[in-house]
Design a protein around this motif. Structure first.
Motif, PDB file in Angstrom:
ATOM      1  N   MET A  39       0.826  -1.178   0.000  1.00 61.78           N
ATOM      2  CA  MET A  39       0.000   0.000   0.000  1.00 61.78           C
ATOM      3  C   MET A  39       0.876   1.248   0.000  1.00 61.78           C
ATOM      4  O   MET A  39       1.788   1.385   0.795  1.00 61.78           O
ATOM      5  CB  MET A  39      -0.901  -0.011   1.247  1.00 61.78           C
ATOM      6  N   ASP A  40       0.604   2.159  -0.918  1.00 57.11           N
ATOM      7  CA  ASP A  40       1.319   3.423  -0.945  1.00 57.11           C
ATOM      8  C   ASP A  40       0.828   4.308   0.192  1.00 57.11           C
ATOM      9  O   ASP A  40      -0.351   4.309   0.539  1.00 57.11           O
ATOM     10  CB  ASP A  40       1.078   4.142  -2.281  1.00 57.11           C
ATOM     11  N   GLN A  63      -7.210  21.615 -13.960  1.00 57.00           N
ATOM     12  CA  GLN A  63      -6.001  22.288 -13.485  1.00 57.00           C
ATOM     13  C   GLN A  63      -5.423  21.633 -12.228  1.00 57.00           C
ATOM     14  O   GLN A  63      -4.475  22.153 -11.638  1.00 57.00           O
ATOM     15  CB  GLN A  63      -6.296  23.773 -13.186  1.00 57.00           C
ATOM     16  N   GLY A  64      -6.014  20.511 -11.794  1.00 55.07           N
ATOM     17  CA  GLY A  64      -5.515  19.813 -10.619  1.00 55.07           C
ATOM     18  C   GLY A  64      -5.997  20.402  -9.307  1.00 55.07           C
ATOM     19  O   GLY A  64      -5.396  20.171  -8.261  1.00 55.07           O
ATOM     20  N   ARG A  65      -7.099  21.162  -9.369  1.00 50.33           N
ATOM     21  CA  ARG A  65      -7.620  21.823  -8.174  1.00 50.33           C
ATOM     22  C   ARG A  65      -8.874  21.125  -7.661  1.00 50.33           C
ATOM     23  O   ARG A  65      -9.591  20.478  -8.417  1.00 50.33           O
ATOM     24  CB  ARG A  65      -8.002  23.274  -8.483  1.00 50.33           C
ATOM     25  N   ILE A  66      -9.121  21.322  -6.355  1.00 52.15           N
ATOM     26  CA  ILE A  66     -10.386  20.917  -5.756  1.00 52.15           C
ATOM     27  C   ILE A  66     -11.033  22.162  -5.174  1.00 52.15           C
ATOM     28  O   ILE A  66     -10.346  23.130  -4.837  1.00 52.15           O
ATOM     29  CB  ILE A  66     -10.210  19.849  -4.648  1.00 52.15           C
ATOM     30  N   ASP A 112      -1.930  11.505  -7.643  1.00 50.99           N
ATOM     31  CA  ASP A 112      -1.676  10.177  -8.209  1.00 50.99           C
ATOM     32  C   ASP A 112      -2.239   9.074  -7.316  1.00 50.99           C
ATOM     33  O   ASP A 112      -2.723   8.056  -7.803  1.00 50.99           O
ATOM     34  CB  ASP A 112      -0.176   9.947  -8.430  1.00 50.99           C
ATOM     35  N   LEU A 113      -2.182   9.271  -5.999  1.00 56.00           N
ATOM     36  CA  LEU A 113      -2.685   8.269  -5.056  1.00 56.00           C
ATOM     37  C   LEU A 113      -4.173   8.442  -4.772  1.00 56.00           C
ATOM     38  O   LEU A 113      -4.887   7.467  -4.566  1.00 56.00           O
ATOM     39  CB  LEU A 113      -1.899   8.340  -3.745  1.00 56.00           C
TER      40      LEU A 113
END
Length: 145
Positions: free
Chosen positions: A1-2, A86-89, A26-27
């Motif tokens: 597990m990462d 854009q990788g935002r939440i 990524d995870l």
């Protein structure tokens, strides 16, 4: 597990959007859960981690008032979030208010989850840490480092 590890400094914009570091994305995947966390921060769980957390809560004795309060604290504050292009939440206003998130934030990996802190709260919490005392406690628990 990462495991989630590392510390990242970022900013949150006026609309409540926060870029999630790519190593965390990524995870986490494209959708995950943000909720209130201990000590005035936010907790971020990938879907598997959140499901395991919910299952743990379900196994607790709900006839106890303190258990119901803990479940309400985490579940009522939980929000499903999705990563944009854009990788935002977008962190909901009530969660931003709870954690005191205004501009500068710190994201830290905590093995099975991520914590989001206001920079000021993180610095205060970090300054209060007594690492020597904690290392002694870890040894008592059988954890060697």
């Amino acid at each position: 597990m990462d495991m989630y590890k590392g510390k990242y400094n970022h900013t949150i914009d006026t609309k409540g959007r926060l870029i999630v570091p790519s190593k965390f994305r990524d995870l986490l995947g494209d959708e995950f859960v943000v909720t209130k966390g201990a000590d005035g921060c936010l907790g971020v769980y990938d879907n598997n981690g959140w499901k395991a957390f919910e299952e743990t809560l379900q196994e607790m004795p709900m006839n106890r008032k303190d258990v119901r309060q803990v479940a309400r604290f985490f579940l009522a504050g939980a929000a499903d979030v999705e990563v944009d292009k854009q990788g935002r939440i977008l962190i909901p206003t009530d969660l931003r208010d709870y954690a005191g998130l205004e501009k500068e934030v710190v994201l830290i990996g905590m093995a099975d989850k991520i914590e989001i802190w206001s920079k000021d709260r993180w610095e205060d919490a970090s300054a209060d840490q007594d690492v020597a005392d904690t290392l002694e406690k870890m040894a008592e628990w059988g954890i060697r480092i």
